[in-house]
Design a protein around this motif. Structure first.
Motif, PDB file in Angstrom:
ATOM      1  N   TYR A   1       0.996  -1.292  -0.091  1.00 16.31           N
ATOM      2  CA  TYR A   1       0.004   0.013   0.048  1.00 16.31           C
ATOM      3  C   TYR A   1       0.729   1.148  -0.044  1.00 16.31           C
ATOM      4  N   ASN A   2       2.078   1.273   0.552  1.00 15.12           N
ATOM      5  CA  ASN A   2       2.740   2.436   0.772  1.00 15.12           C
ATOM      6  C   ASN A   2       3.328   2.881  -0.796  1.00 15.12           C
TER       7      ASN A   2
ATOM      8  N   ASN B   1       2.180   6.205  -2.911  1.00 12.03           N
ATOM      9  CA  ASN B   1       3.128   7.164  -3.672  1.00 12.03           C
ATOM     10  C   ASN B   1       3.026   7.280  -5.072  1.00 12.03           C
ATOM     11  N   LEU B   2       2.698   6.036  -5.447  1.00  9.37           N
ATOM     12  CA  LEU B   2       2.551   6.201  -7.019  1.00  9.37           C
ATOM     13  C   LEU B   2       1.125   6.926  -7.522  1.00  9.37           C
ATOM     14  N   PHE B   3       0.251   6.696  -6.767  1.00 10.06           N
ATOM     15  CA  PHE B   3      -1.292   7.410  -6.973  1.00 10.06           C
ATOM     16  C   PHE B   3      -0.826   8.877  -6.838  1.00 10.06           C
ATOM     17  N   TYR B   4      -0.227   9.179  -5.680  1.00 15.92           N
ATOM     18  CA  TYR B   4       0.169  10.778  -5.582  1.00 15.92           C
ATOM     19  C   TYR B   4       0.925  11.317  -6.719  1.00 15.92           C
TER      20      TYR B   4
ATOM     21  N   TYR C   1     -10.237   8.373  -5.950  1.00  9.70           N
ATOM     22  CA  TYR C   1     -11.288   6.854  -5.615  1.00  9.70           C
ATOM     23  C   TYR C   1     -10.234   5.916  -5.230  1.00  9.70           C
ATOM     24  N   GLN C   2      -9.058   5.792  -5.832  1.00  7.92           N
ATOM     25  CA  GLN C   2      -8.328   4.365  -5.479  1.00  7.92           C
ATOM     26  C   GLN C   2      -7.519   4.825  -4.201  1.00  7.92           C
ATOM     27  N   LEU C   3      -6.914   6.222  -3.875  1.00  4.73           N
ATOM     28  CA  LEU C   3      -6.483   6.464  -2.612  1.00  4.73           C
ATOM     29  C   LEU C   3      -7.283   6.379  -1.494  1.00  4.73           C
ATOM     30  N   SER C   4      -8.647   6.758  -1.503  1.00  7.17           N
ATOM     31  CA  SER C   4      -9.538   6.641  -0.647  1.00  7.17           C
ATOM     32  C   SER C   4      -9.775   5.090  -0.454  1.00  7.17           C
ATOM     33  N   ASP C   5      -9.815   4.134  -1.363  1.00  9.07           N
ATOM     34  CA  ASP C   5      -9.792   2.807  -0.919  1.00  9.07           C
ATOM     35  C   ASP C   5      -8.849   2.335  -0.228  1.00  9.07           C
ATOM     36  N   ILE C   6      -7.419   2.740  -0.630  1.00 12.20           N
ATOM     37  CA  ILE C   6      -6.431   2.048  -0.040  1.00 12.20           C
ATOM     38  C   ILE C   6      -6.489   2.590   1.559  1.00 12.20           C
ATOM     39  N   PHE C   7      -6.770   3.962   1.707  1.00 11.39           N
ATOM     40  CA  PHE C   7      -6.996   4.405   3.248  1.00 11.39           C
ATOM     41  C   PHE C   7      -7.937   3.888   4.033  1.00 11.39           C
TER      42      PHE C   7
ATOM     43  N   ASN D   1      -8.335  10.361   5.879  1.00 10.16           N
ATOM     44  CA  ASN D   1      -7.916  10.241   4.646  1.00 10.16           C
ATOM     45  C   ASN D   1      -8.677   9.614   3.444  1.00 10.16           C
ATOM     46  N   ALA D   2      -9.333   8.591   4.079  1.00 10.36           N
ATOM     47  CA  ALA D   2     -10.467   7.789   2.890  1.00 10.36           C
ATOM     48  C   ALA D   2     -11.340   8.844   2.838  1.00 10.36           C
ATOM     49  N   LEU D   3     -11.935   9.641   3.817  1.00  6.94           N
ATOM     50  CA  LEU D   3     -12.941  10.474   3.620  1.00  6.94           C
ATOM     51  C   LEU D   3     -12.575  11.554   2.631  1.00  6.94           C
ATOM     52  N   TYR D   4     -11.520  12.236   3.049  1.00  3.28           N
ATOM     53  CA  TYR D   4     -10.961  13.457   2.300  1.00  3.28           C
ATOM     54  C   TYR D   4     -11.055  12.894   0.697  1.00  3.28           C
ATOM     55  N   PHE D   5     -10.171  11.870   0.447  1.00  2.73           N
ATOM     56  CA  PHE D   5     -10.190  11.689  -0.925  1.00  2.73           C
ATOM     57  C   PHE D   5     -11.534  10.978  -1.529  1.00  2.73           C
ATOM     58  N   ALA D   6     -12.454  10.654  -1.027  1.00  2.09           N
ATOM     59  CA  ALA D   6     -13.658   9.957  -1.556  1.00  2.09           C
ATOM     60  C   ALA D   6     -14.461  11.074  -1.822  1.00  2.09           C
ATOM     61  N   ARG D   7     -14.351  12.246  -1.038  1.00  3.63           N
ATOM     62  CA  ARG D   7     -15.354  13.313  -1.594  1.00  3.63           C
ATOM     63  C   ARG D   7     -14.461  14.131  -2.694  1.00  3.63           C
TER      64      ARG D   7
END
Length: 483
Positions: free
Chosen positions: A56-57, A61-64, A78-84, A92-98
Motif C-alpha cells: 500500500y505504501n 506514492n504512485l497514485f500521488y 477513488y483509489q487513494l480513498s480505497d487504500i486508506f 484520509n479515506a473520507l478526504y479523497f472519497a469526497r
C-alpha cells in the motif's frame, strides 16, 4: 503468462477509468502532453498492481504522482480513498472519497465508496444523504434500495425503514432478507403481532426453510409461550434434524425454562455430534459450568457430559481447563491442582492457566509449590506483576523474607497503575518488612495501603496490632483498631 495477463488487465483498467496526462491550456482547451500521458499511464498501472499485491505504501506514492500529473483525475482519488479505507486511515479515506465524487458525481462506484467511508466514520446521516442520491439515480436496483433501508435501521429510524422494505416487497416480491429484516425491526419495537405475522408469511412461502421456524420458536420462548415454542422447535428439527443453530437454541431454551434433565440430554447430543466443532462443544459446557443453578443440582450429570468430551480430546488443554474449573466449583481443589499442573506443563505460554493454578495453590496453602514454580513462571512471563506477587506471598509464608522482598520490589515496577494490584504489593511489603523488624519501611507501606483503601480491615487490624505490640504510635494504633 499470468503476470503478463495481470499487467494487460491493469492497463485496461487504467485506460478505462482514468483521465491521462498533465493539463496545459491552449485556446482554453485542455490538452495532454504525450510524455506526461505515458508517465501517468505507467504510474497508474504500477500503483494498481502494488495495491493488488498489498504494497500500500508504494501504491499511495504512485497514485500521488498521478495526482500531481493530473489533479483532476477522480479515479486516482477513488483509489487513494480505497487504500486508506483498507489501512484504517478513515480521515484520509473520507478526504479523497469526497474529492473523487466532486470530480465525477455520476459515477456509482465513487458515490458508493463515499457512502461506505461516511459509514466508517460513523456519519450515518451523511451516508443516508449520499444513498438517497444513489437510489434516485438507480431506481431499479434492488440491492441499493435494500441497503438504503438498512441504513435507516441502523439509525433507529424504524418507520422509514419499514416503509422502504414494504415498498421493496411490493415491487420485487417477498424474499428471505426482507422477511428477516422486518422481523428484527418488529422485535426491537415489541410489535409481537407483526413479528409473528411476518414469520408466518415467510414460513408459508419457504416451508422448508428451518431458520424461520427457529426464529418463531425463539420469539415464542421470549414471550413465555413455551408450549408453542416447542412446537416450532419440533418442526424445525423434523425438517433439519442436524441443524446446529436449532439444536443450540433448543439447548438454551431448556436451560432457561429450566428443564435440566432435557438440558443435559441436549448437551450430550451436542458432544456426541461429530458435525459440531470442538470449540462449540467446549463453549456449551462452559455455559453449564457457569450456570450455578444448573451445576448445584446436576453435578453428576455435568461430570458425565464432561467425560464424554474428554473421550477423543484427552490431550486438549481447553478440556482440562474445564475439568479444573469444574473441580474448583465443587471444592475438589486437589483435583483442580492436578488439572492445572497438567495444563501448564503442556501450555507453558498461557499466563491465565498459571494464575488459576497459583490461586488454587493459595487456597490449598501449598506455598512450597508456588515458590518452586515461580522461577519457571518468571522466565515465561517476566513482565507480569502477578508472577512476582505470588512468589513474594509464597516466600513470605515460607519465612523466606529476603526472597519475598526481592520479588515484591522487583514486581512492583510492572503493576501498571492498577490500584488493586498495587494495594496487594504494598500489603505484603508491609508484612515482610515487619517480619524483618524494619519498622520504618513496614509503616511506610502499610500507610501507602491505607492511602488506597482507608477501610482495609486486614491492614487496619494487623498494622494496629504491630504498633501496639512494640508500644509505638499508640494513639494511631487505637484509632486503627477502633476502625
Amino acid at each position: 503468462m499470468y503476470r503478463i495477463f495481470v499487467i494487460l488487465c491493469l492497463s485496461f483498467l487504467c485506460f478505462g477509468c482514468s483521465f491521462f496526462g498533465s493539463i496545459t491550456r491552449k485556446n482554453n482547451v485542455e490538452t495532454l502532453l504525450d510524455n506526461k500521458q505515458i508517465e501517468y499511464n505507467y504510474s497508474f498501472t504500477e500503483a494498481t498492481k502494488q495495491k493488488i499485491f498489498g504494497n500500500y505504501n508504494q501504491a499511495i506514492n504512485l497514485f500521488y504522482r498521478c495526482s500531481v500529473i493530473n489533479p483532476n483525475s477522480a479515479a486516482v482519488y477513488y483509489q487513494l480513498s480505497d487504500i486508506f479505507s483498507i489501512t484504517g486511515d478513515k480521515s484520509n479515506a473520507l478526504y479523497f472519497a469526497r474529492l473523487a465524487v466532486k470530480l465525477d458525481k455520476k459515477n456509482d462506484w465513487y458515490m458508493l465508496n463515499l457512502a461506505h467511508v461516511y459509514q466508517l466514520n460513523d456519519k450515518i446521516d451523511s451516508t443516508i444523504y449520499i444513498y438517497k442520491k444513489i437510489v434516485k439515480a438507480n431506481p431499479y436496483k434492488y440491492d441499493y434500495q435494500f441497503n438504503f433501508s438498512l441504513l435507516y435501521v441502523r439509525n433507529n429510524q424504524f418507520k422509514t425503514a419499514i416503509k422502504l422494505l414494504k415498498k421493496l416487497k411490493k415491487n420485487y416480491g417477498f424474499n428471505k432478507e426482507i422477511a428477516v429484516t422486518l422481523y428484527k425491526i418488529y422485535e426491537i419495537r415489541n410489535e409481537n403481532k407483526n413479528a409473528i405475522k411476518i414469520l408466518l408469511e415467510a414460513i408459508k412461502k419457504y416451508p422448508e426453510e428451518a431458520h424461520f421456524y427457529g426464529l418463531l420458536a425463539e420469539h415464542y420462548a421470549s414471550t413465555g409461550e413455551n408450549k408453542i415454542a416447542l412446537e416450532y422447535y419440533d418442526k424445525l428439527l423434523s425438517i433439519d434434524p442436524e441443524n446446529q443453530k436449532g439444536i443450540l437454541s433448543l439447548f438454551e431454551f431448556y436451560r432457561n425454562v429450566p428443564d435440566y434433565v432435557r438440558t443435559s440430554e441436549i448437551a450430550k447430543k451436542i458432544i456426541n455430534n461429530e458435525n459440531f466443532q470442538k470449540d462449540i462443544k467446549i463453549e456449551t459446557l462452559n455455559t453449564l459450568l457457569n450456570d450455578k443453578f444448573y451445576l448445584n443440582n446436576n453435578k453428576k450429570e455435568f461430570k458425565e457430559v464432561l467425560e464424554l468430551l474428554l473421550t477423543g480430546n484427552s490431550t486438549d488443554v481447553k478440556v482440562h481447563s474445564l475439568y479444573a474449573e469444574y473441580y474448583v466449583k465443587v471444592d475438589s481443589l486437589v483435583r483442580a491442582k492436578e488439572e492445572y499442573l497438567w495444563n501448564i506443563k503442556n501450555l507453558k505460554i498461557n499466563y491465565e492457566e498459571w494464575e488459576k493454578l497459583f490461586n488454587v495453590l493459595i487456597s490449598l496453602e501449598d506455598y512450597t509449590t508456588i515458590y518452586n514454580l515461580s522461577k519457571e513462571a518468571a522466565s515465561n512471563f517476566g513482565e507480569k506483576s502477578g508472577v512476582y506477587l505470588f512468589k513474594g506471598m509464597a516466600a513470605y509464608q515460607l519465612g523466606k523474607y529476603e526472597d519475598a522482598l526481592v520479588a515484591l520490589n522487583f514486581g512492583l515496577k510492572y503493576v501498571n497503575n492498577s490500584k488493586i494490584t498495587e494495594l496487594q504489593f504494598f500489603t505484603f511489603l508491609g508484612e515482610t518488612y515487619n517480619a524483618l523488624k524494619d519498622y520504618k519501611n513496614s509503616d511506610l507501606f502499610f500507610e501507602k495501603t491505607l492511602d488506597i483503601d482507608k477501610q482495609n480491615i486486614f491492614v487496619l487490624n494487623n498494622y494496629s496490632y504491630y504498633l501496639a505490640e512494640r508500644g509505638d504510635k499508640m494513639d494511631l494504633a487505637l484509632e486503627y483498631s477502633r476502625k
